[in-house]
Scaffold this motif. Structure first.
Motif, PDB file in Angstrom:
ATOM      1  N   VAL A 108      -5.183   6.528   0.363  1.00  9.57           N
ATOM      2  CA  VAL A 108      -6.230   7.403  -0.157  1.00  9.57           C
ATOM      3  C   VAL A 108      -5.607   8.722  -0.589  1.00  9.57           C
ATOM      4  N   ALA A 109      -6.021   9.208  -1.751  1.00  9.97           N
ATOM      5  CA  ALA A 109      -5.544  10.507  -2.231  1.00  9.97           C
ATOM      6  C   ALA A 109      -6.747  11.356  -2.611  1.00  9.97           C
ATOM      7  N   SER A 110      -6.902  12.477  -1.931  1.00  5.56           N
ATOM      8  CA  SER A 110      -7.959  13.424  -2.273  1.00  5.56           C
ATOM      9  C   SER A 110      -7.347  14.504  -3.150  1.00  5.56           C
ATOM     10  N   PHE A 111      -8.068  14.847  -4.233  1.00  8.17           N
ATOM     11  CA  PHE A 111      -7.534  15.852  -5.141  1.00  8.17           C
ATOM     12  C   PHE A 111      -8.667  16.587  -5.832  1.00  8.17           C
ATOM     13  N   SER A 112      -8.300  17.711  -6.440  1.00  3.42           N
ATOM     14  CA  SER A 112      -9.243  18.459  -7.273  1.00  3.42           C
ATOM     15  C   SER A 112      -8.506  18.917  -8.524  1.00  3.42           C
ATOM     16  N   MET A 113      -9.288  19.185  -9.548  1.00  8.40           N
ATOM     17  CA  MET A 113      -8.733  19.664 -10.812  1.00  8.40           C
ATOM     18  C   MET A 113      -9.195  21.096 -11.021  1.00  8.40           C
ATOM     19  N   ALA A 114      -8.264  21.975 -11.374  1.00 11.96           N
ATOM     20  CA  ALA A 114      -8.614  23.364 -11.656  1.00 11.96           C
ATOM     21  C   ALA A 114      -9.598  23.407 -12.818  1.00 11.96           C
ATOM     22  N   GLU A 115     -10.671  24.148 -12.646  1.00  4.90           N
ATOM     23  CA  GLU A 115     -11.670  24.379 -13.697  1.00  4.90           C
ATOM     24  C   GLU A 115     -12.309  23.097 -14.226  1.00  4.90           C
ATOM     25  N   ALA A 116     -12.389  22.048 -13.400  1.00  2.81           N
ATOM     26  CA  ALA A 116     -13.070  20.813 -13.794  1.00  2.81           C
ATOM     27  C   ALA A 116     -13.980  20.384 -12.648  1.00  2.81           C
ATOM     28  N   GLU A 133       0.831  -1.208   0.000  1.00 10.43           N
ATOM     29  CA  GLU A 133       0.000   0.000   0.000  1.00 10.43           C
ATOM     30  C   GLU A 133       0.866   1.260   0.000  1.00 10.43           C
ATOM     31  N   ALA A 134       1.928   1.257   0.791  1.00  8.40           N
ATOM     32  CA  ALA A 134       2.823   2.414   0.836  1.00  8.40           C
ATOM     33  C   ALA A 134       3.483   2.643  -0.521  1.00  8.40           C
ATOM     34  N   ALA A 135       3.887   1.576  -1.193  1.00  9.64           N
ATOM     35  CA  ALA A 135       4.541   1.702  -2.502  1.00  9.64           C
ATOM     36  C   ALA A 135       3.587   2.243  -3.552  1.00  9.64           C
ATOM     37  N   ILE A 136       2.356   1.729  -3.601  1.00  7.48           N
ATOM     38  CA  ILE A 136       1.435   2.222  -4.628  1.00  7.48           C
ATOM     39  C   ILE A 136       0.926   3.619  -4.295  1.00  7.48           C
ATOM     40  N   THR A 137       0.854   3.959  -3.008  1.00  9.55           N
ATOM     41  CA  THR A 137       0.472   5.324  -2.631  1.00  9.55           C
ATOM     42  C   THR A 137       1.553   6.303  -3.061  1.00  9.55           C
ATOM     43  N   GLY A 183      -2.669  21.436 -13.166  1.00 13.92           N
ATOM     44  CA  GLY A 183      -3.944  21.884 -12.627  1.00 13.92           C
ATOM     45  C   GLY A 183      -4.535  20.982 -11.567  1.00 13.92           C
ATOM     46  N   LEU A 184      -3.817  19.939 -11.172  1.00 13.66           N
ATOM     47  CA  LEU A 184      -4.318  19.021 -10.150  1.00 13.66           C
ATOM     48  C   LEU A 184      -3.718  19.387  -8.808  1.00 13.66           C
ATOM     49  N   LYS A 185      -4.581  19.495  -7.783  1.00 11.03           N
ATOM     50  CA  LYS A 185      -4.115  19.801  -6.431  1.00 11.03           C
ATOM     51  C   LYS A 185      -4.441  18.620  -5.535  1.00 11.03           C
ATOM     52  N   VAL A 186      -3.409  18.079  -4.875  1.00 11.06           N
ATOM     53  CA  VAL A 186      -3.577  16.967  -3.937  1.00 11.06           C
ATOM     54  C   VAL A 186      -3.715  17.547  -2.540  1.00 11.06           C
ATOM     55  N   TYR A 187      -4.683  17.021  -1.789  1.00 12.45           N
ATOM     56  CA  TYR A 187      -4.908  17.472  -0.418  1.00 12.45           C
ATOM     57  C   TYR A 187      -4.363  16.431   0.550  1.00 12.45           C
ATOM     58  N   GLY A 188      -3.826  16.897   1.667  1.00 16.24           N
ATOM     59  CA  GLY A 188      -3.363  15.989   2.704  1.00 16.24           C
ATOM     60  C   GLY A 188      -1.858  15.902   2.776  1.00 16.24           C
ATOM     61  N   PRO A 189      -1.379  15.007   3.645  1.00 13.85           N
ATOM     62  CA  PRO A 189       0.062  14.892   3.904  1.00 13.85           C
ATOM     63  C   PRO A 189       0.788  14.193   2.758  1.00 13.85           C
ATOM     64  N   PRO A 190       2.117  14.199   2.803  1.00 16.14           N
ATOM     65  CA  PRO A 190       2.891  13.478   1.791  1.00 16.14           C
ATOM     66  C   PRO A 190       2.658  11.969   1.903  1.00 16.14           C
ATOM     67  N   MET A 207       1.012   9.291  -5.764  1.00 16.77           N
ATOM     68  CA  MET A 207       1.284  10.693  -5.427  1.00 16.77           C
ATOM     69  C   MET A 207       2.291  11.310  -6.409  1.00 16.77           C
ATOM     70  N   GLU A 208       3.295  10.536  -6.800  1.00 15.62           N
ATOM     71  CA  GLU A 208       4.271  11.031  -7.785  1.00 15.62           C
ATOM     72  C   GLU A 208       3.589  11.327  -9.110  1.00 15.62           C
ATOM     73  N   ARG A 209       2.752  10.394  -9.562  1.00 23.02           N
ATOM     74  CA  ARG A 209       2.083  10.580 -10.856  1.00 23.02           C
ATOM     75  C   ARG A 209       1.069  11.710 -10.807  1.00 23.02           C
ATOM     76  N   LEU A 210       0.330  11.823  -9.707  1.00 20.31           N
ATOM     77  CA  LEU A 210      -0.645  12.911  -9.579  1.00 20.31           C
ATOM     78  C   LEU A 210       0.041  14.274  -9.600  1.00 20.31           C
ATOM     79  N   SER A 211       1.243  14.355  -9.034  1.00 16.25           N
ATOM     80  CA  SER A 211       1.959  15.633  -9.011  1.00 16.25           C
ATOM     81  C   SER A 211       2.373  16.093 -10.412  1.00 16.25           C
ATOM     82  N   GLU A 212       2.354  15.178 -11.397  1.00 16.02           N
ATOM     83  CA  GLU A 212       2.721  15.514 -12.773  1.00 16.02           C
ATOM     84  C   GLU A 212       1.563  16.092 -13.581  1.00 16.02           C
TER      85      GLU A 212
END
Length: 114
Positions: free
Chosen positions: A90-98, A60-64, A76-83, A68-73
């Motif tokens: 679990v990864a919570s995120f939002s997309m700018a203007e979507a 779980e730690a490896a896939i998380t 316009g995507l903003k990830v919420y929460g700790p590293p 997180m690395e891929r989402l940071s690429e």
């Protein structure tokens, strides 16, 4: 207080003229108990126990971390929460203007459940 539904474990005794309710909490739990779900949960626990929870946690730690690395690429995507090292899977995120529904529908069309 009388129950608002009838059936399953909430019934103690049935006669031709009616039924007698069981004791609380069963009195308010109408319907068939979740037997199949309990059997499924037991199978899942046995499976995880066979893998070993340290191995499950490491996976779980490896896939998380990968997620997180891929989402940071994504622009316009903003990830919420700790590293990644401080969170579960679990990864919570939002997309700018979507709109979130649109993002979910697009991801679903690619086989990604959110």
């Amino acid at each position: 207080m009388p129950p608002y539904q009838g059936g399953g474990d909430m019934i103690r005794r049935v006669t031709l003229k009616g039924f007698t309710t069981n004791d609380v909490p069963y009195k308010f739990e109408a319907g068939t108990p979740a037997i199949a779900e309990a059997v499924g949960l037991a199978a899942a626990v046995e499976f995880l126990d066979g893998l070993g929870m340290p191995a499950v946690h490491a996976h779980e730690a490896a896939i998380t971390e990968y997620a997180m690395e891929r989402l940071s690429e994504v622009p316009g995507l903003k990830v919420y929460g700790p590293p990644a090292v401080e969170r579960g899977g679990v990864a919570s995120f939002s997309m700018a203007e979507a709109h979130p529904h649109d993002v979910a529908q697009i991801l679903d069309s690619h086989g990604i459940a959110v």
